[in-house]
Scaffold this active site. Structure first.
Site, PDB file in Angstrom:
ATOM      1  N   TYR A  54       0.848  -1.189   0.000  1.00  0.00           N
ATOM      2  CA  TYR A  54       0.000   0.000   0.000  1.00  0.00           C
ATOM      3  C   TYR A  54       0.888   1.245   0.000  1.00  0.00           C
ATOM      4  O   TYR A  54       1.636   1.483   0.947  1.00  0.00           O
ATOM      5  CB  TYR A  54      -0.890   0.049   1.248  1.00  0.00           C
ATOM      6  CG  TYR A  54      -1.945  -1.027   1.345  1.00  0.00           C
ATOM      7  CD1 TYR A  54      -2.294  -1.817   0.262  1.00  0.00           C
ATOM      8  CD2 TYR A  54      -2.603  -1.255   2.551  1.00  0.00           C
ATOM      9  CE1 TYR A  54      -3.267  -2.794   0.367  1.00  0.00           C
ATOM     10  CE2 TYR A  54      -3.582  -2.224   2.671  1.00  0.00           C
ATOM     11  CZ  TYR A  54      -3.903  -2.996   1.575  1.00  0.00           C
ATOM     12  OH  TYR A  54      -4.875  -3.959   1.697  1.00  0.00           O
ATOM     13  N   LEU A 203     -18.559  -1.074   2.536  1.00  0.00           N
ATOM     14  CA  LEU A 203     -19.314  -0.002   1.866  1.00  0.00           C
ATOM     15  C   LEU A 203     -19.143  -0.044   0.358  1.00  0.00           C
ATOM     16  O   LEU A 203     -19.577   0.868  -0.347  1.00  0.00           O
ATOM     17  CB  LEU A 203     -18.875   1.368   2.395  1.00  0.00           C
ATOM     18  CG  LEU A 203     -19.049   1.589   3.898  1.00  0.00           C
ATOM     19  CD1 LEU A 203     -18.574   2.979   4.286  1.00  0.00           C
ATOM     20  CD2 LEU A 203     -20.511   1.396   4.308  1.00  0.00           C
TER      21      LEU A 203
END
Length: 326
Positions: A54, A203
């Protein structure tokens, strides 16, 4: 903070996904990101989820800074294996034992820690037997550099083989109202073997919050600019689903994010959803799901509003989808 168990290991009922703090969804403010990690920990969140790729290591360094003086209060989960080229594009995967030990050496330095709580290949390497990858992690566990073995986006066969080599504590996979695939085979297997689930994408990258408009333009580097669920007619259909979720929120007094997290939390005490955010206000919103109790009628409403398979588009582009479920 409520707690749950992943393969017998007690952690907070929700975790914090730190990926977005390193540019995956557009620019992020480092001070706000660290403040978000601290706010999560003050609320009792122990599970912090990161990956060595990341931001090409940036995320681990950020988490390491945030954990200064607080390491004993965190359960740090690290994914490894992605191969990068400048400026940070993923171009392959390598889970050979020699590579695994190289990755952990850098991760320990970037995280400023002597050990990693949960260490997991981000994908199953098709060129390396899963037993070899797991064997390398087992050696790191025996040496004290890693506490527990995890997997990410692995298929049924690989999970069984990995668990037979060394007990798997948790599988990280996408699971939400928008992504129900794990219910078909993965979740029953995890429960058979006593493995917990860490659920990300609750989400669906913000899709279920209703904050994404038709024709939305995303910042450079934002993953969603290339995600099928955010393109053209797919996005239009998915926005209608998000609108239905918002209407249910109005009836229950919960925000769409709280509904989405409450739904995942309701699926079993062996599932720990990740709150993927870089902002304290979004963190506080999602944490509100811990105080919510969905009635059978509420759950039925959600099933009708966002039934399994209703979301249009795959969760990754085709090339990335091919690496899932091996």
């Amino acid at each position: 903070m409520q707690t749950r168990k992943l393969g017998g290991v007690e952690v907070s009922a929700v975790g914090l996904g730190c990926m977005g703090m390193s540019g995956v969804y557009g620019p992020a403010d480092e001070d706000e990101s660290i403040a978000t990690i601290h706010a999560a920990m003050e609320a009792g969140v122990t599970l912090l989820n990161t990956g060595d790729f990341y931001g090409a290591g940036h995320n681990e360094m950020l988490v390491g800074r945030a954990l200064a003086g607080k390491r004993d209060r965190a359960f740090v989960s690290v994914k490894f294996g992605a191969q990068l080229q400048p400026p940070g594009q993923i171009v392959g995967f390598d889970a050979r034992p020699v590579a695994v030990k190289t990755y952990v050496t850098y991760s320990l330095r970037r995280l400023r820690t002597d050990y990693i709580d949960l260490y997991q290949p981000a994908r199953v390497d098709p060129n390396v037997p899963i037993e070899d990858t797991v064997g390398a992690v087992k050696e790191l566990i025996d040496a004290g550099y890693v506490r527990h073995l995890g997997l990410s986006e692995a298929g049924v066969g690989s999970i069984r083989r990995a668990h037979a080599t060394h007990p798997v504590t948790a599988l990280e996979t996408e699971y939400s109202l928008a992504t129900r695939d794990p219910e078909q085979g993965i979740l029953p297997l995890l429960r058979e073997l006593g493995i917990g689930m860490v659920a990300y994408g609750v989400l669906s990258r913000g899709l279920l919050t209703g904050d994404v408009a038709p024709g939305a333009a995303f910042a450079p580097g934002d993953f969603r600019a290339h995600s099928p669920r955010f393109q053209g007619e797919n996005l239009e259909q998915n926005i209608r689903l998000a609108d239905a979720l918002r209407q249910i929120g109005g009836q229950t007094g919960l925000t769409p994010a709280q509904l989405a997290f409450a739904w995942v939390l309701s699926r079993g005490d062996d599932i720990v959803p990740l709150i993927g955010t870089k902002r304290r206000d979004r963190l506080a919103d999602a944490l509100g799901a811990l105080d919510a109790t969905l009635s059978p009628d509420d759950l039925a409403l959600l099933e009708r509003a966002v039934p399994a398979g209703a979301v249009a588009g795959t969760r990754y582009p085709a090339a990335a989808m091919s690496g899932l479920g091996r």
